[in-house]
Motif scaffolding. Sequence first.
Motif, PDB file in Angstrom:
ATOM      1  N   LEU A 543       0.780  -1.152   0.069  1.00  0.00           N
ATOM      2  CA  LEU A 543       0.098   0.063  -0.204  1.00  0.00           C
ATOM      3  C   LEU A 543       0.891   1.121  -0.154  1.00  0.00           C
ATOM      4  N   GLU A 544       1.895   1.234   0.661  1.00  0.00           N
ATOM      5  CA  GLU A 544       2.829   2.472   0.845  1.00  0.00           C
ATOM      6  C   GLU A 544       3.436   2.719  -0.532  1.00  0.00           C
ATOM      7  N   VAL A 545       4.029   1.594  -1.430  1.00  0.00           N
ATOM      8  CA  VAL A 545       4.582   1.645  -2.777  1.00  0.00           C
ATOM      9  C   VAL A 545       3.065   2.339  -3.421  1.00  0.00           C
ATOM     10  N   ALA A 546       1.786   1.889  -3.356  1.00  0.00           N
ATOM     11  CA  ALA A 546       0.816   2.084  -4.398  1.00  0.00           C
ATOM     12  C   ALA A 546       0.671   3.720  -4.288  1.00  0.00           C
ATOM     13  N   ALA A 547       0.666   4.052  -2.816  1.00  0.00           N
ATOM     14  CA  ALA A 547       0.441   5.515  -2.337  1.00  0.00           C
ATOM     15  C   ALA A 547       1.363   6.184  -2.978  1.00  0.00           C
ATOM     16  N   ASP A 548       2.716   6.221  -3.006  1.00  0.00           N
ATOM     17  CA  ASP A 548       3.706   6.862  -3.590  1.00  0.00           C
ATOM     18  C   ASP A 548       3.251   7.108  -5.398  1.00  0.00           C
ATOM     19  N   CYS A 549       2.678   5.951  -5.826  1.00  0.00           N
ATOM     20  CA  CYS A 549       2.538   5.821  -7.217  1.00  0.00           C
ATOM     21  C   CYS A 549       1.300   6.729  -7.518  1.00  0.00           C
ATOM     22  N   LEU A 550       0.252   6.903  -6.559  1.00  0.00           N
ATOM     23  CA  LEU A 550      -0.629   7.640  -6.716  1.00  0.00           C
ATOM     24  C   LEU A 550      -0.341   9.231  -6.404  1.00  0.00           C
TER      25      LEU A 550
END
Length: 857
Positions: A543-550
């Motif tokens: 989720l932390e990686v996904a948030a960075d992408c968003l």
Amino acid sequence: MQKHVLPNGLTVYLAPCKDVPVVALQAWIRVGSALESESEAGISHVLEHMLFKGTRRRGVGEIALEIEAAGGDINAWTEFNNTAYHVVIASRYFDTGLDVLADALQHSSFDAQELDRERQVVLEEMQQGEDSPHRVNFHQLFDLAFRKHPYGKPVIGRRDTVLGFSRKDLRDFHRRWYAPNNMRFIVVGDIDPDRVMKQIRRAFRTKRRPVPKRPRLVEPAQQRPRLAISNAAVSDTYLLLGFHVPGIGHQDAPALDLAATILGQGESSRLNQRVLRDRQLVTEVSAFAYTPHDEGLLTIGATAAPPRLAEAVDGVLAEAYRLAFEEVSDDELHKAFVLLESNTVLQRETVQGQARKIGYYAYALGDPGYEEQYLRLLAEVTPADLRRVMARYLTPNNLCLSAVIPEGATKPATLRRELTPLVRASYARLRKQQKVRTYRPGPGGVVRAKLDSGLTLLVKQESSVPLVAVRGVWCGGLRYETPRTNGINNLLACLLSRGTESRTGDEIATTIESLAGSLGGFTGRNSLGLRLETSSKHFNTCLEVAADCLLHPVFSAPELERERMLALQEIATRDDNPTGVVFRLFQKKMFSRHPYRFNLLGETSSVESLSRDQLVRHWRKYHRVDGMTLSIVGDVDPSGVVREVERLFEAGRPASAPPRVAVEAGRKKSVRVVRALDKQQAHVLVGFGGMSVRHADRHCLAVLAAVLSGQGGRLFMSIRDQQGLVYQISAFTLEGLDPGYFAVYGATSPDKVERLVSSIRAELKRLRTTPVGSAELARAKRYLVGNHDIALQQRSTVASSLAFNNLYGLGYEEYLRYPQAIRAVTSKDLYRISRSFLAPRKEVVAIVAPTGHPDGQ
């Protein structure tokens, strides 16, 4: 799991699963194309089609009709070694599913007239395969690799044998092979095992009988590389590389699966990273280990621009051969193991997935519970083991190369001479080198939170399987594009996970895939977003990686150019898919002003002209945190998720107002548009302006489509079963934030186009002139509700439903209201809607037909 063997030899496997009120029934018969004689080529597949064409108790079409009326689905497939029939249905209708399936398996009537019609359907299926370069290439590869073994024969058979099968041939084949002692029957789902066994004993009363024993031919060891190259009406070059490997029961099979995963599964795989992204030698690439009952193939598939085929072959083989000479790292091996382990868990999510796994392992290995041993064997493979196994199979003399190239390109014989030394070159080089707040759940158990950042968060806890699905979405897509910016959302979606301010694209892919996750952007007609699937164990990290992408994508220039190249290549070759051609033709005629007329990929001119600055401005203008809906479904603690999302997603500058979208004028005159395309089949789309997702009558159009579709629907029964015009035909409704369309699609032989169009119009006229009967209406509604319930087994489906329903202003709980809304539709509603929306003057007909045909000019 329980195993029972009936006195007649029928083996039954029962796997109770109370998570959802759904049950899967599957019957696996040990016969497929590999057990057919030369004169029987394709008979297993034809028999599979005919088994649904009526019994002593049920007429033509009634088998599928009865299952769909109970909200279920029935289908079948034929393989080299097995033929399988499956039903998935609500558990309260288990009796119906069992009765229908048992009746079809034991008492099929094999009506002679139905056989005549079904032969034409199978021939249409053959032609459809001949139009697919991927399928043509696979047939060519297997024919090349298996010269003695029957895996070299196509499962579908040959035209001459299919046309020659008689009713007696099918009855005799059925009697020889469809004995209860040659069958495995699997039931998984919400069942009472004792009650189910009593019903199965009553349902299967046919007697044990001898089953033929046919020795399997052994494929001789290959002594030198084999190459097969053919021309076709394509724009791209389609490449397959196959290395002979043993079957599923061999001790090397787990290492082969790991090798295929390391080579070509996931964005961080070696072929994707080094051959596609870094060197740009191919436009698509993947690898898989096909390990059936007998020997199989470790296969690598790729597409490439025709001038770069030789470079692509050399580059792909270099990466493959490297596994035979160099040990992989512990981390890379572990990442592959985690990905395979995750895939096995994912297959448990649906009862039909569990049933298929039991059936496969029971027949291939005699052990329906083999998965536990398989995972243990995977975990035991070391880097040294992997290199040793790959050294045994990844050699030039064990290689088969198959390619389909454009007509007018280099002659196949010339290309074979050019490629033959290349298959050894990289091998020789390597050999030489050797070297929180508290939130209460609302309807459906969903926690809805509007965070300080403006983000809307939806969380639903589903803990039966340790998986989590995430969707982060904004309004966007084609509705936010113009002719000059067409394709910008596709590029944005592709680049979302390809680099942030603190992570490179490769680092993102490696992190996610090492944790058995999947991350990527998506776009459509109305939206843009990011999807994430992962195990609950690694959810917080992913989720932390996904948030960075968003929040912090950079859309770097090198990554943009790679994605632009891939998009342009796909645009240049999209005419290879005639189904896509007819849909694009239809949409451009249906929408003259609205951006729904655009193609998701864009056009060559627009994609070539888009700059990084344009992408960045578009992103910053429309895709801020306050406009996002984030949905999370799976094995999570909702309160903990809310706290984590609050930490990751801070407030920022608000997004700009959405662009003004042109309103499409109502159609007052029917129109017909035709395009020539040199393929075997003609493709037809008959459609009308539809509704938006907010239209009060949108569920009526869904029911109308269900009345027409499915194996028990009017189109299938009339146009396929009775007339034999098509192999595939369907009706569907496509809604958006703005009105979409309702359409019927079918593919047929060029000389049958006008009959197909007339038949479609006749069925639409029936809807406008005669109210739908109560039984037919009830079947359609049960079918929609049943399929809705079946789809909701998957967390990804639930996450998407929550996110899009909230984003489009319907309320996240719309998916809960759907069954009642469907059940509320009446025959009068359908009659009213049909007369209003399906008026002939509003019709748009799109046809793609071969050159030389009257419609193709």
